[in-house]
Design an enzyme around this catalytic site. Sequence first.
Site: not given
Length: 507
Positions: A209, A211, A216, A231, A260, A295, A366, A372
């Site tokens: 997708e 970025k 965010r 975020r 986003e 997303f 994470r 990313k």
Amino acid sequence: MMLSELVSTADAVTATSSRLAKIEALAQLLSNADADELPTVVGILLATPRQGRLGVGWRGIGALDVTHSDTPTLSIDDVDQAFGSLAQASGSGSAGARTATLVSLATRATATEWDLLARAMLGELRTGALGGVLQDAIARASGRAPAAVRRAAMLSGDLGETAVLALTGTEADLDDVGLVVGRPVLPMLASTAATPTAALEITGRASVEYKLDGARIQVHRHGDEVGVYTRSLADITHRVPEIVEIVRGLPAHDLILDGETLSLDEDGGPRPFQETMSRFGADVSRDLVLRPWFFDVLHVDGRDLLDEPLSTRLAELERVVGEWRMPGIVTDDPEAAERLSREALIAGHEGVVVKGVDAAYAAGRRGKSWVKVKPVLTFDLVVLAAEWGSGRRAGWLSNLHLGALDPSGEFGEPGGLVMVGKTFKGLSDELLRWQTEQFPPLETRRTQSTVFLRPHFVVEIAIDGVQRSPRYPGGIALRFARVKGYRPDKTLAEADTIQTLRALLRG
């Protein structure tokens, strides 16, 4: 609990690279804290005070001229009350009230205590006590299962309150924390890879997708009630009425969406990140309209989707958000992934995110399910000054002030240097020692915290881009700058220019 105990623990955590040692030190600190002190302790360690925005900036703190206490006298409760006063100050006279509170707090603090508090207030504390380590410390201190603590933290969005629940409540209390529409959760995070091909090797078949260079957002809807959060889980609903209206028009009653937002220019390209962020802290501007791209979906009409694979969530997302979905493809073909990445970059976006289609939504973590990919930009800049380090870096010249050439004198003297940012990232112990030895002979002046230098050293800096900033004369600041290495082979005349950096503002 005394603030000095927290400072000692933070120093110990900074001084060790052992994750287990960090966890043990933090667990001991949490065990010693009273229940009502835990949210404040956690907030300071994460540099996110429980009161939220304190209305304090680096200028206000840097302008203070006080004599610190020689002995520790501040308690955690004293700090919490001061933070509360800062956060509550508003209206006429609020600047003076904040300054008075800062002066009182700084005067009562020792020098080391004030160093930690200042960095905590500015969001610049670097102790290694990031969320994951602190979650494990809460589990150690409370005797609860780490998985239960992590899940409660991600679903409540509040690590301080999770600490209270874990250390003072029952195991059932912790397990009862669930996904609630209207209560934001910590967002899932992505690791990094150099190329889309490398990312696919990590994830396998994936959703590739765009970025965006946007902000965010997490959006909650219950009927006509819509909440929009950043975020960091700050509520910005009243700042973004256009997003609220879009979500109200979606075919669902209850929703939690991840996405986003950014603003587009007249040509349909993305405006700079800083312009998007300006909407989060200012009144609504009709000249700057935000558009959302979603997303992921975590909940729809009574059905929690956190533990469902991404493939299932994407099917629901497509059904619910339609045209507001983030552009992307599902593929295991490296060529297709590379092609989409090029399309994203040509359109002015940052790159792509590659997400394994079988992965659940790991809120607040994470991992390797999301990866990313964005190009790393490097520039040769000039060291203008260096700040003395603190904690483990005490006694070493650390944080670098960086400048770019201005050949035409557009922002100062022709051939002069324009400051564009600071960084302490990427500096090894060897480089810190080298800087501390090499910089003093070039000193032109100094303050208590900073040694200013005659321009001489060229350093290669990696950045993710630039953003508009009134802080520096050139009107820009580096984003996520980190040191790659010094360039003794290059002269000052070979450094990059402010005009080259400013050209990055438009994608």
